[in-house]
Design a protein around this motif. Sequence first.
Motif, mmCIF file in Angstrom:
data_model
loop_
_atom_site.group_PDB
_atom_site.id
_atom_site.type_symbol
_atom_site.label_atom_id
_atom_site.label_comp_id
_atom_site.label_asym_id
_atom_site.label_seq_id
_atom_site.Cartn_x
_atom_site.Cartn_y
_atom_site.Cartn_z
ATOM 1 N N ASN A 190 0.809 -1.223 0.000
ATOM 2 C CA ASN A 190 0.000 0.000 0.000
ATOM 3 C C ASN A 190 0.837 1.265 0.000
ATOM 4 O OD1 ASN A 190 -3.112 -0.308 0.209
ATOM 5 N ND2 ASN A 190 -2.303 -2.020 1.402
ATOM 6 N N ILE A 191 2.113 1.160 0.355
ATOM 7 C CA ILE A 191 3.010 2.308 0.213
ATOM 8 C C ILE A 191 3.254 2.605 -1.265
ATOM 9 C CG2 ILE A 191 5.399 3.091 0.522
ATOM 10 C CD1 ILE A 191 5.353 1.689 3.256
ATOM 11 N N PHE A 192 3.316 1.538 -2.071
ATOM 12 C CA PHE A 192 3.653 1.701 -3.488
ATOM 13 C C PHE A 192 2.429 2.059 -4.332
ATOM 14 C CE2 PHE A 192 7.170 -1.106 -2.077
ATOM 15 C CZ PHE A 192 8.210 -0.243 -2.384
ATOM 16 N N GLY A 193 1.686 3.034 -3.879
ATOM 17 C CA GLY A 193 0.622 3.593 -4.691
ATOM 18 C C GLY A 193 -0.759 3.113 -4.302
ATOM 19 N N LEU A 194 -1.700 4.049 -4.292
ATOM 20 C CA LEU A 194 -3.084 3.729 -3.969
ATOM 21 C C LEU A 194 -3.665 2.744 -4.966
ATOM 22 C CD1 LEU A 194 -5.745 4.403 -2.366
ATOM 23 C CD2 LEU A 194 -6.171 6.110 -4.138
ATOM 24 N N ARG A 195 -3.351 2.906 -6.233
ATOM 25 C CA ARG A 195 -3.957 2.051 -7.253
ATOM 26 C C ARG A 195 -3.542 0.589 -7.074
ATOM 27 N NH1 ARG A 195 -3.010 6.902 -10.136
ATOM 28 N NH2 ARG A 195 -4.938 7.793 -10.968
ATOM 29 N N LEU A 381 -5.181 -0.126 4.324
ATOM 30 C CA LEU A 381 -5.239 0.988 3.370
ATOM 31 C C LEU A 381 -5.966 2.188 3.976
ATOM 32 C CD1 LEU A 381 -6.185 0.652 -0.387
ATOM 33 C CD2 LEU A 381 -7.184 2.440 1.004
ATOM 34 N N ALA A 382 -7.124 1.931 4.586
ATOM 35 C CA ALA A 382 -7.970 3.027 5.056
ATOM 36 C C ALA A 382 -7.462 3.659 6.350
ATOM 37 C CB ALA A 382 -9.405 2.521 5.246
ATOM 38 N N GLY A 383 -7.053 2.837 7.309
ATOM 39 C CA GLY A 383 -6.696 3.348 8.631
ATOM 40 C C GLY A 383 -5.588 4.373 8.604
ATOM 41 N N PRO A 410 0.432 7.963 2.299
ATOM 42 C CA PRO A 410 0.893 8.270 3.664
ATOM 43 C C PRO A 410 1.802 7.162 4.194
ATOM 44 C CG PRO A 410 -1.371 7.501 3.723
ATOM 45 C CD PRO A 410 -1.002 7.599 2.271
ATOM 46 N N ALA A 411 3.014 7.129 3.663
ATOM 47 C CA ALA A 411 3.929 6.016 3.916
ATOM 48 C C ALA A 411 4.280 5.894 5.398
ATOM 49 C CB ALA A 411 5.189 6.174 3.075
#
Length: 525
Positions: A190-195, A381-383, A410-411
């Motif tokens: 999830n650090i490597f992009g939202l998509r 992802l959301a938290g 938000p890494a």
Amino acid sequence: MSTETKRPAPAAATDWDVHSRQDTELVKGLGLTSASMLVMGSMIGSAIFIVPAEISREVDSPALLIGAYLVTGFLTIVAALCYGELAAMMPRAGGQYVYLREALGPLWGFLYGWTLFLVIQTGTIAAVSVAFGKFLGTFFPSISSSNWIVHFLKIPPIRIGPMVLGNVDTGLNTQNLVAILAVVALSVINIFGLRTGALIQNVLTFAKVSALLGLALLGLFMGRNAQALAANFQGNFWHNASLGAQHAVQVGVGGPTVFVGTLTILAVAQVGALFSADAWNNVTFTAGEVKNPSRNLPLSLVLGTSVVIALFIACNFVYLSVLPLDGSAAGSTILERGLKYATEDRVGTAVMSQMLGTTGEALMATAIMLAGFGCCNGVILAGARVYYAMAKDGLFFERVAKLHPTYKTPAVSLVVQMIWACILCVSGSYGQLLDYIIFAVLVFYILTIVGLFVLRRTHPDAVRPYRAFGYPVLPAMYIVMAIFIDVVLLRYKPQYTWPGLIIVLLGIPAYFLWSRRPAEIVAGS
């Protein structure tokens, strides 16, 4: 002498101006499909395959088992309708934290974020990832909670009034090692992009919804059992479900057993039912990254919650069609144990084993692992977006407000969340923590919907692209019903309520410590 007229400096953006505009620094990568998948994926975890056993023991009635999920469904969908208005008004990263902050004040937003970080979000991540490890152990027996790599200590049971704390093993075993690896892997992804995170969420959620739909169709059309149908439906469906029926409830741990009415037992059963359907609000945390949020946020909330609640109710009808509700803990077969006493409360596995034998058990274990992995990804992802929003307001560690320079995620927030969730995995206490916060979660839902009424009064002219359906009747009904449930839990399940309340109250001194630091709200950010 110059006669040039100086232009007045632009007025500083108010707090409302900032929080009613979408974040500009985040990538807008979530469309309607991805947002809806996030709602569904966060809701569907392992609980729907487990908690019906406990609810069955509490209500002792096929009708009330379904009734417990109908109450949960009504509350969840009404809350989603209310949150749709708030989300469309304030499409900011942080979601519910922002709504509480703007409607009731920064303290209430902070208390929600505080509880979310300490217990709600990270505890859910730990619990779901450990459940993933548990079901992976059905294929690889070496993955087990008893296969210790490093055993720190066994915390003995500590009785405090109606509660029993402790009674957990702490350390690293192969089961929670798998959980930690899952948490780390999903956090890094999830650090490597939202998509990237959204793509994984979409794939896993599609698989989970398909598995639940498959279970429903298989159970209703092929797997029905004559013994279960006779026991649960042929004149017995409404057993013990009249308003005058009395139900036994043990007050606290080891406390006296008292008898309560049907409405009260349905409120008690909401501990499990609401937990199994929770986390639907997580999409609001990612509001800063949703395309066309005024349309897609309300739609995703309503579509996602409606689909999942329908599937959950269908699954409970399947359980009742395949296994008798009643049974014996000493039963030697799946049918003899029934829903109430399914082995280790694994109702989903028991139902599939009854229908398809060992193949069914393996299929269900795989489905539950997919459900857990997808739920964990959605919650991770959301938290992180909530702590990011808190840090921007000066109410969390400053570095948590930093975005990755390349991927604009938000890494730092993801890493901080990951570390605490991993600590909970080895602490052995995440299960107790989750029990404790059901009451607190409901309190924050009540406060947020109260905030809807407050904002209608304090900001009557604010742009509302969507207005909550059924306002003010349905929101008022939610508040009354939820308060009734919380009062019942305070009275009859104090082991679930007072610890959660204490965790929330501990946030008050923490808030005053954090709020001494100057909050920097950047206009247009």
